[in-house]
Design a protein around this motif. Sequence first.
Motif, PDB file in Angstrom:
ATOM      1  N   LEU A   1      27.294 -75.547 112.015  1.00 20.88           N
ATOM      2  CA  LEU A   1      26.258 -74.827 111.548  1.00 20.88           C
ATOM      3  C   LEU A   1      25.920 -73.578 112.127  1.00 20.88           C
ATOM      4  O   LEU A   1      24.686 -73.210 111.758  1.00 20.88           O
ATOM      5  CB  LEU A   1      25.109 -76.055 111.438  1.00 20.88           C
ATOM      6  N   LYS A   2      26.622 -72.958 112.859  1.00 23.23           N
ATOM      7  CA  LYS A   2      26.357 -71.782 113.648  1.00 23.23           C
ATOM      8  C   LYS A   2      24.924 -71.787 114.279  1.00 23.23           C
ATOM      9  O   LYS A   2      24.097 -70.806 114.175  1.00 23.23           O
ATOM     10  CB  LYS A   2      26.209 -70.641 112.553  1.00 23.23           C
TER      11      LYS A   2
ATOM     12  N   ALA B   1      24.217 -73.068 104.883  1.00 18.75           N
ATOM     13  CA  ALA B   1      25.225 -74.148 104.984  1.00 18.75           C
ATOM     14  C   ALA B   1      24.652 -75.565 104.625  1.00 18.75           C
ATOM     15  O   ALA B   1      25.321 -76.307 103.812  1.00 18.75           O
ATOM     16  CB  ALA B   1      25.861 -74.213 106.502  1.00 18.75           C
ATOM     17  N   MET B   2      23.428 -75.796 104.914  1.00 17.97           N
ATOM     18  CA  MET B   2      22.666 -76.671 104.627  1.00 17.97           C
ATOM     19  C   MET B   2      22.624 -77.039 102.996  1.00 17.97           C
ATOM     20  O   MET B   2      22.636 -77.968 102.207  1.00 17.97           O
ATOM     21  CB  MET B   2      21.551 -77.059 105.384  1.00 17.97           C
TER      22      MET B   2
ATOM     23  N   LYS C   1      27.009 -78.484 115.956  1.00 19.16           N
ATOM     24  CA  LYS C   1      26.082 -77.167 116.087  1.00 19.16           C
ATOM     25  C   LYS C   1      27.048 -76.010 115.879  1.00 19.16           C
ATOM     26  O   LYS C   1      26.680 -75.150 115.171  1.00 19.16           O
ATOM     27  CB  LYS C   1      25.733 -77.065 117.624  1.00 19.16           C
TER      28      LYS C   1
ATOM     29  N   THR D   1      22.555 -71.245 108.989  1.00 18.31           N
ATOM     30  CA  THR D   1      22.458 -72.556 109.060  1.00 18.31           C
ATOM     31  C   THR D   1      22.038 -73.276 107.829  1.00 18.31           C
ATOM     32  O   THR D   1      22.314 -74.100 107.205  1.00 18.31           O
ATOM     33  CB  THR D   1      21.711 -73.153 110.357  1.00 18.31           C
TER      34      THR D   1
ATOM     35  N   VAL E   1      18.981 -82.047 111.792  1.00 18.97           N
ATOM     36  CA  VAL E   1      19.377 -80.731 111.793  1.00 18.97           C
ATOM     37  C   VAL E   1      18.070 -79.877 111.756  1.00 18.97           C
ATOM     38  O   VAL E   1      17.135 -80.325 111.009  1.00 18.97           O
ATOM     39  CB  VAL E   1      20.351 -80.380 110.697  1.00 18.97           C
TER      40      VAL E   1
END
Length: 290
Positions: free
Chosen positions: A284-285, A224-225, A281, A221, A148
């Motif tokens: 994770l937008k 979210a991570m 993907k 992204t 990522v």
Amino acid sequence: MSDATRKRFALVTGAGTGLGFATAKLMASKGWEVYGTHLASQSPDELRQCGVVPVVMDVTDESSVKDGCARLSKEVGDAGLATLVNVAALAEIAGGVIEGVSMDRIKALFEVNVFGTLRVVQTFLPLLRAYGPAKIVNVSSTATRIPVPFTGIYSISKFAIMGITNALRFEQAPFGIQVTSIEPGAMDTPMTANHQVNLEKTWSRMPPHVRELYRPKLGPTLAAMRDGLEKADPPEVLAKLIYKALRAKKMKMRYVGGRGTSGLVIMQNLLGENLSESIVKSALKLNPGT
């Protein structure tokens, strides 16, 4: 001397903190004679309290690694080294999108993660052969399955660890030495601590034009991570996975463990790499226009 009564000496690199410390501590509690490497800047007190023998060793320094091997050679004698667990690694030092990471930082990370691992393996293989049916465990990462954003350079280094592992599995087979790699998911260790602060530092290190280009695209992204890191496993969970691999009569090529990793492996096996990548993907937008 039978295998049941034979002393088992083990070396765990990166034992000064995190997964290395948890692994060395667990192995010592199970009756292994464990040597744990740490940097000179790290205190050896906790290792000693856990029954682990501290060894000051910098995997980036060839003379330091050779000195460590010379010490172990004297102390283990003809018994040899039953196990080598390569944990020592860096992550945040080369964090960021590939386009924005300086070559100096990339080299610094590879010097530990890749060349450090190779240096230790090359130096300690004679001690492992002296034992006979020894085992080597190299810590890779599930970042090789999903590299990522912001983990690209780290992921590349862990792909190299898989390459080292796979090559050794063939080269060392005639000597009876087994080799495997461990693919942990997100771990709550000093290497991943303070991720919000580290993220801002990472952005600040990248050239302005890279920040301006990527930050608007990757903001959702990275959020979210961050949520995933909040739910990261303690290193003790992955230490148990390493110990499981060591107990196996015949080690697998790789072991995957940690929160959410089993679902990832199942998805990739059932749906294939392309569809799995598209799903991740989307989650994770990372698709255009999202």
